[in-house]
Every structure is written in C-alpha cells, then in structure tokens.
Design an enzyme around this catalytic site. Structure first.
Site, PDB file in Angstrom:
ATOM      1  CB  ALA A  74      -4.696  59.083 -18.009  1.00  0.00           C
ATOM      2  NE  ARG A 101     -16.360  66.530 -18.502  1.00  0.00           N
ATOM      3  CZ  ARG A 101     -16.339  66.149 -17.221  1.00  0.00           C
ATOM      4  NH1 ARG A 101     -17.314  66.512 -16.413  1.00  0.00           N
ATOM      5  NH2 ARG A 101     -15.344  65.411 -16.751  1.00  0.00           N
ATOM      6  CE  LYS A 137      -9.873  67.747 -17.786  1.00  0.00           C
ATOM      7  NZ  LYS A 137     -11.193  67.539 -17.154  1.00  0.00           N
ATOM      8  CD  GLU A 149     -18.223  61.052  -9.163  1.00  0.00           C
ATOM      9  OE1 GLU A 149     -18.063  61.915 -10.029  1.00  0.00           O
ATOM     10  OE2 GLU A 149     -17.742  61.146  -8.012  1.00  0.00           O
ATOM     11  CG  ASN A 202     -14.612  68.811 -15.563  1.00  0.00           C
ATOM     12  OD1 ASN A 202     -13.525  68.253 -15.466  1.00  0.00           O
ATOM     13  ND2 ASN A 202     -15.566  68.672 -14.660  1.00  0.00           N
ATOM     14  CE  LYS A 206      16.664  93.198 -34.783  1.00  0.00           C
ATOM     15  NZ  LYS A 206      17.243  92.449 -35.887  1.00  0.00           N
ATOM     16  CB  ALA A 218       9.985 112.307 -37.636  1.00  0.00           C
TER      17      ALA A 218
HETATM   18  C1  UD1 Z   1     -13.953  63.734 -10.434  1.00  0.00           C
HETATM   19  C2  UD1 Z   1     -14.566  62.986  -9.246  1.00  0.00           C
HETATM   20  C3  UD1 Z   1     -15.637  63.872  -8.605  1.00  0.00           C
HETATM   21  C4  UD1 Z   1     -15.017  65.181  -8.164  1.00  0.00           C
HETATM   22  C5  UD1 Z   1     -14.329  65.849  -9.340  1.00  0.00           C
HETATM   23  C6  UD1 Z   1     -13.571  67.046  -8.879  1.00  0.00           C
HETATM   24  C7  UD1 Z   1     -14.465  60.623  -9.784  1.00  0.00           C
HETATM   25  C8  UD1 Z   1     -15.200  59.434 -10.251  1.00  0.00           C
HETATM   26  N1  UD1 Z   1     -15.135  61.755  -9.709  1.00  0.00           N
HETATM   27  O1  UD1 Z   1     -14.978  63.962 -11.399  1.00  0.00           O
HETATM   28  O2  UD1 Z   1     -16.196  63.218  -7.468  1.00  0.00           O
HETATM   29  O3  UD1 Z   1     -16.028  66.031  -7.630  1.00  0.00           O
HETATM   30  O4  UD1 Z   1     -13.399  64.969  -9.979  1.00  0.00           O
HETATM   31  O5  UD1 Z   1     -13.160  67.767  -9.996  1.00  0.00           O
HETATM   32  O6  UD1 Z   1     -13.310  60.526  -9.429  1.00  0.00           O
HETATM   33  N2  UD1 Z   1      -8.460  60.691 -15.292  1.00  0.00           N
HETATM   34  C9  UD1 Z   1      -7.522  59.710 -15.569  1.00  0.00           C
HETATM   35  N3  UD1 Z   1      -7.932  58.515 -16.049  1.00  0.00           N
HETATM   36  C10 UD1 Z   1      -9.242  58.202 -16.218  1.00  0.00           C
HETATM   37  C11 UD1 Z   1     -10.201  59.192 -15.919  1.00  0.00           C
HETATM   38  C12 UD1 Z   1      -9.781  60.420 -15.448  1.00  0.00           C
HETATM   39  O7  UD1 Z   1      -6.324  59.945 -15.418  1.00  0.00           O
HETATM   40  O8  UD1 Z   1      -9.531  57.077 -16.648  1.00  0.00           O
HETATM   41  C13 UD1 Z   1      -8.010  61.995 -14.793  1.00  0.00           C
HETATM   42  C14 UD1 Z   1      -8.423  63.132 -15.693  1.00  0.00           C
HETATM   43  O9  UD1 Z   1      -7.412  63.422 -16.628  1.00  0.00           O
HETATM   44  C15 UD1 Z   1      -8.636  64.279 -14.721  1.00  0.00           C
HETATM   45  C16 UD1 Z   1      -8.964  63.597 -13.413  1.00  0.00           C
HETATM   46  O10 UD1 Z   1      -8.606  62.242 -13.549  1.00  0.00           O
HETATM   47  O11 UD1 Z   1      -7.458  65.049 -14.564  1.00  0.00           O
HETATM   48  C17 UD1 Z   1     -10.441  63.699 -13.075  1.00  0.00           C
HETATM   49  O12 UD1 Z   1     -11.201  63.150 -14.135  1.00  0.00           O
HETATM   50  P1  UD1 Z   1     -12.525  63.843 -14.631  1.00  0.00           P
HETATM   51  O13 UD1 Z   1     -13.091  63.052 -15.713  1.00  0.00           O
HETATM   52  O14 UD1 Z   1     -12.271  65.285 -14.874  1.00  0.00           O
HETATM   53  O15 UD1 Z   1     -13.433  63.651 -13.314  1.00  0.00           O
HETATM   54  P2  UD1 Z   1     -14.701  64.493 -12.912  1.00  0.00           P
HETATM   55  O16 UD1 Z   1     -15.840  64.090 -13.733  1.00  0.00           O
HETATM   56  O17 UD1 Z   1     -14.367  65.934 -12.888  1.00  0.00           O
HETATM   57 CA    CA Z   2     -12.638  67.129 -13.554  1.00  0.00          CA
END
Ligand code: UD1
Ligand code: CA
Length: 481
Positions: A17, A22, A29, A157, A230, A354, A383
């Site tokens: 979600a 980034r 993404k 984190e 990311n 084609k 040709a």
């Molecule tokens: C997260 C982990 C981190 C881990 C890393 C691995 C947390 C807090 N941190 O960080 O420890 O090392 O993944 O890649 O979990 N998403 C949702 N809803 C939200 C937020 C995020 O569905 O409200 C989904 C994103 O779409 C994504 C995934 O969760 O696919 C991870 O979110 P992201 O923001 O990429 O987490 P990281 O900062 O990478």
């Molecule tokens: Ca991530």
C-alpha cells in the site's frame, strides 16, 4: 493446498500500500519493471507455488493500476485507506485470517524472494520466524539488535537508531512467519511513538520477545535475492542480480554466452544444445532456441521459436517469429509479428517482414518489405522488392508461388498472385496476376536524349562567366525517343 509444519493453513500477506516516494516516479513502486515485468508479479509467481490457503494483498496508494494489472489473479484485496505504517497495513489484513493460521508476511518491494526460503520457513518447527541478512551497506534497513547473550532483542529502524545501532550490519529482510492468534494481539498494541510516527510491524518482534515467544532468526546464503527496492538504484541492483542468475541458468544448460553480463532475459527462454548468444542480446516473452542456434550481437527477440542451426545475425529485431532449421536472418533484419519461415530461408540485411509465410530455401537477401504475403519454396526476392499491401484502408495479400524470381526494385501491388516459376523483370510495378513460367515486366522504355547539354551557369557581369553557383541557362534540348 500444500501441507506445511503442523496443519495450520498458510495465509500470505503482501504489503503493497505504500507510496514508494523514494522511486520518484508516477508509476506505483510495485509496478516498476524488473526484467520486463512489474516487480509484484515476480513475488506473486513465487508465493503462488506455495499453494497457500489465501493471498492477501494490502493496497492503498496506486490501487487502481495495481488491481488492473493483477485483475486475473486470485487475490483477497485488503484496502489500507491511509498509509499508517507496515504494522497498520498488516492489521488491516487480519480480519480475513483465522486464528489457527500461519501468516507469511512479505513486503511487495522484495521481488526476488526465493521459493526455497519460504518453503524452509514454513517447514521450520518454530511458528515465529524472521529472516535476517548481513549487508556491507545496511543503510535504510531495520537493524537487528541482539542482547548480551547474542539473542534477538528487537528491530530498530534506521530513523530511530543510535549511532551504535546504525553500525550493525545484520538487518531485517522484512520476511516473517507469524502464528495468527498472538500476532493479532500484538498488532493491536502497536503505537506510533517513533521517528516516522507510524505503526511499525517491526515492533511486534520485541513484543514477542517480551511474551517469551522470541522469533527464530533465519539467514539465507544468497542475501542479494532478499534485497528490497526503495529506489531506482536498488531496483537496478536487483535487475542485475536477476540477470546474472538467468545467465547462469543458461550456462548450466550448456549455452555459450559471449558475456553473461551482457544478456538480458525478460521472459522465459528454453534452449537446445550448443546454443550460442553473443553480447547485448535481449530475449523477452517466450523464446525457444533450437539445437545449434546462434544469436548475433545486439539482437532483440520477443516470443520467437528459432529452429535448429538457424543463425540470427547482428542487430536483428524479431517479434513473434517462428522459423525452421538452418535459416539465416540478418544482419539488420526486422521480422515483425506473424513471420513464419520454413527451413533454410534467408532473410538478409535491411529486410522487413510482417505476417508472411516463406517456403523452404527462399531468399530475400537485401532491402525489401514483405508484408501480408505467402511465398512458396525456392523463391528469389531481388533487392528493393516491396509488397504494396496497404491501400490506405485495408491490407491485401500477395501470393508468390514456388520457384518464382522477382527482379530487383519490384513493387507488387496487392492483391496480386505470381504463378509458379514466373520471372518478374527488375524495376516492375506489378498490378495484375503474373502467369506461371513466363517473364512479366512493366517498365517504361529506356530513352536517350541526343544533343543534351548539362546545365550552364548564367554569365556573371562582375566576374568572368561560368563561375559555379550562378543560375543555369534555359534549356533548349529536344527530346528523342
Ligand atoms: C521495512 C522495515 C525494515 C526492513 C525493510 C526491508 C518496517 C517499519 N520497516 O522498511 O525493518 O528492513 O522493510 O525492506 O516495517 N507499506 C504498506 N503500508 C504502509 C507502509 C508500507 O503497505 O503504511 C508497504 C509498502 O508498500 C512496502 C512495504 O510495506 O511494500 C515496506 O514499506 P517500506 O516503506 O518500503 O518499508 P522500509 O522503509 O523499506
Ligand atoms: Ca522497502
């Protein structure tokens, strides 16, 4: 449904979600392409092989294109209306998961997670499993904090980590297995008391420790496959890793690759023996390369079946081409959808095809366009031959029978048929059917103009007459036929 450790049904939850800020892209993404496919498709294809009781996809940002992309998939869609963190995202999926389930949680931005890892997590006797990895550059990941005894304590984190914790190289991969009942409780206790102001899923792990249910930490030798994406840079790193794996798979099947770093596979490739592939080749869709096939440098093939011993020479672009054995295609050929070549056909340089079928041992060696045409065997296309297949509204078919010889620079204005063994004189515009075994040509008679003079410059008053660059004088020649 596959049986795993215990009899708990497996529910997979994919968190997808997030906004993916980034990536700095308008494309969500998880729809960013990896090896020619949206990255979410790689992960889905993997988890489907586990045959789980249900796959739950948590969506929110970019829902519309995501649901459109995966419309044909059997997925339980879970809306996370506001992106309040990974813990909140997983909590949204919990109402659809029974208490006795085993919950496999995956981040949608980790597309290359190996099936074998997920299988061994599900086979583990422990219900709570966390996959960690050692990274030389742990930036961006949650750090695995251990206690004095080296036992797992918590995940911190990046934004919340102390300088000491930032130096930890063991990180959270974001891949977990949880028992559903306690997970449900822990998720309800999450608070947003952190740097991001979000409900971190990672905080659940410290709760598990506090409840004397510490996770089993699992490591995986191929950490590269567990990496997340990311940013565009991280996505490119994953792409290269994936491509290296594909190249190795081909090499294991005996394919000679001029340079495994300069081949991109964006689909499925099946190969016979003694296949060789030169540098900078892209194979996409479903490609089958028969025994002894060689692909020259810079070629792009999409959905092609290439028969044994066929050579595709440098810089040729082929889409939906099926060819028989011992053909030669290129260099610089463009074979478009519907090109069907029998054995030993030659398609030479700067030839475009084609929707065409070409019989065995026929040749179009140079500079031609063959579209909407059926060619028999042993046809020779000179040709510059063009099938004029389009009248501005409809496409029409050109039929060329066996053993026809088409002279150079001929236009075949379709619909038109050329009978077996016919000869067409060079430079002809053929608008009517040509009979078998005869010479047909349409050519205006050649003429020579007697007494013709080359254009002369007008006398220039300032300088001497006849300087280059001045206007030519009116011509007064007489035409002779
Ligand atoms: C997260 C982990 C981190 C881990 C890393 C691995 C947390 C807090 N941190 O960080 O420890 O090392 O993944 O890649 O979990 N998403 C949702 N809803 C939200 C937020 C995020 O569905 O409200 C989904 C994103 O779409 C994504 C995934 O969760 O696919 C991870 O979110 P992201 O923001 O990429 O987490 P990281 O900062 O990478
Ligand atoms: Ca991530």
């Amino acid at each position: 449904m596959a049986e795993h450790s215990g009899s708990a049904p497996v529910h997979v939850v994919i968190l997808a979600a997030g906004k993916g800020t980034r990536m700095r892209s308008t494309l969500p993404k998880v729809l960013q392409p990896l090896a020619g496919r949206p990255m979410i498709r790689h992960l889905l294809a993997c988890v489907q092989q586990l045959q789980p009781a249900q796959i739950h996809m948590v969506h929110g940002h970019g829902s519309e294109p995501l649901q459109a992309e995966l419309a044909e998939q059997k997925i339980a869609w879970v809306l996370q209306p506001e992106q309040r963190g990974t813990g909140h995202a997983l909590a949204c999926a919990m109402p659809g998961i029974p208490d006795h389930a085993s919950v496999l949680v995956l981040m949608a931005d980790h597309p290359l997670v190996p099936l074998e890892l997920l299988q061994s997590m599900l086979a583990a006797p422990h219900q709570l499993v966390l996959v960690s990895m050692q990274l030389t550059d742990p930036a961006g990941y949650g750090r695995i904090v251990r206690d004095d005894q080296g036992e797992f304590a918590a995940i911190v984190e990046q934004a919340d980590a102390s300088p000491q914790q930032l130096a930890i190289s063991e990180v959270n991969s974001g891949i977990y297995r949880f028992p559903a009942a306690p997970l449900r409780d822990w998720l309800q206790q999450l608070a947003a008391d952190n740097a991001a102001g979000e409900h971190y899923l990672t905080d659940v792990l410290a709760m598990a420790v506090a409840a004397s249910q510490p996770p089993q930490l699992m490591q995986w030798p191929d950490a590269q496959s567990l990496l997340g994406a990311n940013t565009q840079q991280q996505l490119a790193t994953l792409e290269r890793h994936y491509q290296r794996q594909q190249a190795e798979l081909l090499q294991q099947q005996g394919v000679h690759l001029a340079d495994p770093q300069r081949l991109d596979i964006r689909g499925r490739v099946s190969v016979g023996t003694d296949v060789s592939i030169d540098v900078n080749v892209i194979l996409s869709g479903d490609c089958r390369l028969g025994d002894g096939v060689s692909i020259g440098p810079g070629c792009v093939l999409h959905d092609c079946h290439i028969g044994a011993k066929t050579r595709v020479l440098a810089h040729s672009v082929l889409e939906d081409v099926h060819c028989g054995a011992a053909c030669s295609i290129g260099p610089f050929a463009h074979c478009r959808p519907g090109t069907r070549l029998d054995d030993a056909v030659k398609i030479g340089n700067f030839v475009e095809t084609k929707q065409v079928s070409i019989g065995a041992r026929s040749k179009a060696s140079h500079l031609s366009y063959l579209g909407d045409a059926n060619l028999g065997q042993r046809v020779n296309i000179g040709a510059g031959t063009i099938t004029c297949n389009y009248d501005g509204v409809s496409k029409h078919v050109t039929s060329i029978a066996d053993d026809v010889f088409i002279g150079s620079d001929t236009q075949l204005v379709a619909p038109v048929s050329i009978g077996p063994g016919a000869f067409i004189g060079a430079g002809s515009t053929i608008t009517r059917d040509a009979p078998a075994a005869q010479l047909t040509l349409s050519r205006s008679a050649q003429k020579t103009i007697a007494g013709w003079q080359p254009p002369r410059p007008e006398p220039d008053h300032d300088t001497a007459a006849g300087q280059p660059g001045s206007k030519s004088s009116p011509q007064t020649q007489k035409e002779q036929d």
